[in-house]
Design a protein around this motif. Structure first.
Motif, PDB file in Angstrom:
ATOM      1  N   LYS A 108       0.858  -1.209   0.000  1.00 43.02           N
ATOM      2  CA  LYS A 108       0.000   0.000   0.000  1.00 43.02           C
ATOM      3  C   LYS A 108       0.874   1.232   0.000  1.00 43.02           C
ATOM      4  CE  LYS A 108       1.401   1.484   3.826  1.00 43.02           C
ATOM      5  NZ  LYS A 108       1.995   2.673   4.294  1.00 43.02           N
ATOM      6  N   HIS A 124       1.011  10.102  10.019  1.00 43.98           N
ATOM      7  CA  HIS A 124       1.292  10.687  11.340  1.00 43.98           C
ATOM      8  C   HIS A 124       0.064  11.340  11.960  1.00 43.98           C
ATOM      9  CE1 HIS A 124       5.417   9.545  11.571  1.00 43.98           C
ATOM     10  NE2 HIS A 124       5.664  10.063  10.372  1.00 43.98           N
ATOM     11  N   VAL A 152      -2.916  10.763  11.356  1.00 44.00           N
ATOM     12  CA  VAL A 152      -3.922   9.717  11.563  1.00 44.00           C
ATOM     13  C   VAL A 152      -3.671   8.955  12.869  1.00 44.00           C
ATOM     14  CG1 VAL A 152      -2.712   7.909  10.226  1.00 44.00           C
ATOM     15  CG2 VAL A 152      -5.206   7.838  10.415  1.00 44.00           C
ATOM     16  N   SER A 168      -0.037   1.861  16.182  1.00 40.43           N
ATOM     17  CA  SER A 168      -0.398   1.882  14.759  1.00 40.43           C
ATOM     18  C   SER A 168      -1.836   2.377  14.620  1.00 40.43           C
ATOM     19  CB  SER A 168      -0.255   0.465  14.194  1.00 40.43           C
ATOM     20  OG  SER A 168      -1.166   0.247  13.138  1.00 40.43           O
ATOM     21  N   SER A 169      -2.068   3.250  13.653  1.00 43.17           N
ATOM     22  CA  SER A 169      -3.412   3.807  13.473  1.00 43.17           C
ATOM     23  C   SER A 169      -4.379   2.777  12.910  1.00 43.17           C
ATOM     24  CB  SER A 169      -3.356   4.985  12.502  1.00 43.17           C
ATOM     25  OG  SER A 169      -3.040   4.516  11.199  1.00 43.17           O
ATOM     26  N   ASP A 228      -2.815   1.036   7.606  1.00 43.74           N
ATOM     27  CA  ASP A 228      -2.085   0.112   6.726  1.00 43.74           C
ATOM     28  C   ASP A 228      -2.765  -1.265   6.668  1.00 43.74           C
ATOM     29  OD1 ASP A 228      -0.385   2.260   6.598  1.00 43.74           O
ATOM     30  OD2 ASP A 228       1.397   1.219   7.292  1.00 43.74           O
TER      31      ASP A 228
HETATM   32  C1  MEV Z   1       2.728   4.353   8.369  1.00 49.74           C
HETATM   33  O1  MEV Z   1       2.518   3.786   7.064  1.00 49.74           O
HETATM   34  C2  MEV Z   1       1.844   5.534   8.571  1.00 49.74           C
HETATM   35  C3  MEV Z   1       1.910   6.167   9.929  1.00 49.74           C
HETATM   36  O2  MEV Z   1       0.862   7.157   9.965  1.00 49.74           O
HETATM   37  C4  MEV Z   1       1.734   5.159  11.053  1.00 49.74           C
HETATM   38  C5  MEV Z   1       0.316   4.627  11.164  1.00 49.74           C
HETATM   39  O3  MEV Z   1      -0.628   5.198  10.626  1.00 49.74           O
HETATM   40  O4  MEV Z   1       0.169   3.600  11.864  1.00 49.74           O
HETATM   41  C6  MEV Z   1       3.225   6.921  10.159  1.00 49.74           C
END
Ligand code: MEV
Length: 306
Positions: free
Chosen positions: A10, A17, A19, A137-138, A141
């Protein structure tokens, strides 16, 4: 019977960030770029054919346990002793290799239980596993990878909607993804952004708000007038620089893309290494790809088009 399952890469168009803390993000799948996990009768862990140390095998075992904990694990005891991971996704690059590993593993573990998990339950299971690699982690992904859809994602409750692709399909535009030359650790960078919040809270709040607003505007532009994405991409990169997550390797590729006609260019994912994305007219694509210098890390460039 030996089982194998795969998952795709992806990239994040906007909202990385922000998010993690409160915002929204847009992420798009790369279905042709994949990672596969395959059971093997040969004990041990191999990644792209290379035997990995016991510590790596141990980490994969932890992932398996984390993912397996919420499912019936009885059949897991009879599983074959070895595992082969084959990946076309550059590691630690912002292209979702750890999300792909977690989704592929969740597919494999649950398939061994006789379940072919899809959709939200698959994404949630993979998200649990991703905490092993990313810490906080948001979820954007694993959700994008599990659903293999372009998503506008909200971290607070994991609500999301699939973006309409029609405007982009007829726009004559495409995204180029290119390595900045070195890998990164998403976990370390997410932690560093968290620390910045303590040091300069007002600036931090402003940046996170701006990144979040840009992601919302990007979703609108993507679905109605994709050429508008260029300005939003450039502004997002500027804010990410202010947040301290760009570096000279990234900025060199961003500059080169813009000099070659990109409507916008930015880092994608956590930053401080990893991949850069540029929005190009298809007509300018071949000239850009033919003239780019050989990458320091040998990584190919990838093109996302409809
Ligand atoms: C990682 O692909 C994206 C970040 O926003 C971390 C996340 O969303 O978990 C940096």
């Amino acid at each position: 019977m030996l089982l194998r399952r795969s998952a795709c890469a992806k990239f994040i168009l906007g909202g990385e960030h922000s998010v993690v803390h409160r915002g929204r993000a847009i992420a798009l799948p790369l279905p042709s770029l994949r990672l596969e996990v395959a059971e093997s009768e040969t004990p041990g862990l191999r990644v792209n054919g290379v035997v990995r140390p016991a510590s790596d095998a141990q980490k994969i075992e932890e992932l398996r346990t984390l993912i397996g904990r919420s499912t019936e694990t009885a059949n897991e005891r009879n599983r074959p002793p070895g595992l082969d991971i084959t990946s076309e996704i550059p590691l630690a690059s912002g292209l979702g290799s750890s999300a792909a590993l977690c989704v592929a593993m969740a597919r494999l573990v649950t398939a061994r239980e006789g379940q072919e998990l899809t959709g939200a339950p698959l994404a949630e299971l993979a998200w649990r596993g991703e905490s092993l690699f990313h810490g906080k982690s948001s979820g954007v992904d694993p959700w994008t990878v599990a659903l293999e859809q372009a998503l506008f994602f909200r971290a607070a409750d994991h609500s999301h909607r699939a973006l309409s692709l029609e405007s982009f399909r007829t726009s004559g535009l495409c995204f180029v993804l290119e390595s900045s030359g070195r890998p990164h650790s998403t976990k370390e960078i997410v932690e560093a952004v968290g620390e910045l919040r303590e040091k300069t809270p007002l600036i931090w709040e402003d940046l996170i708000d701006a990144l979040s607003t840009n992601a919302e505007n990007m979703a609108r532009a993507f679905e109605s007038d994709p050429a508008q994405l260029g300005r939003l991409i450039n502004d997002t990169h500027f804010r990410l620089q202010q947040l301290g997550v760009s570096d000279s390797g990234i900025d060199t590729v961003v500059g080169r893309m813009k000099d070659s006609g990109a409507l916008g260019a930015k880092l994608t994912g956590a930053g401080r290494g990893g991949f850069v994305l540029g929005l190009f007219h298809r007509a300018d694509l071949d000239a850009y790809l033919d003239n780019r210098p050989p990458p320091a890390d040998g990584c190919s460039a990838f093109v996302w088009e409809l």
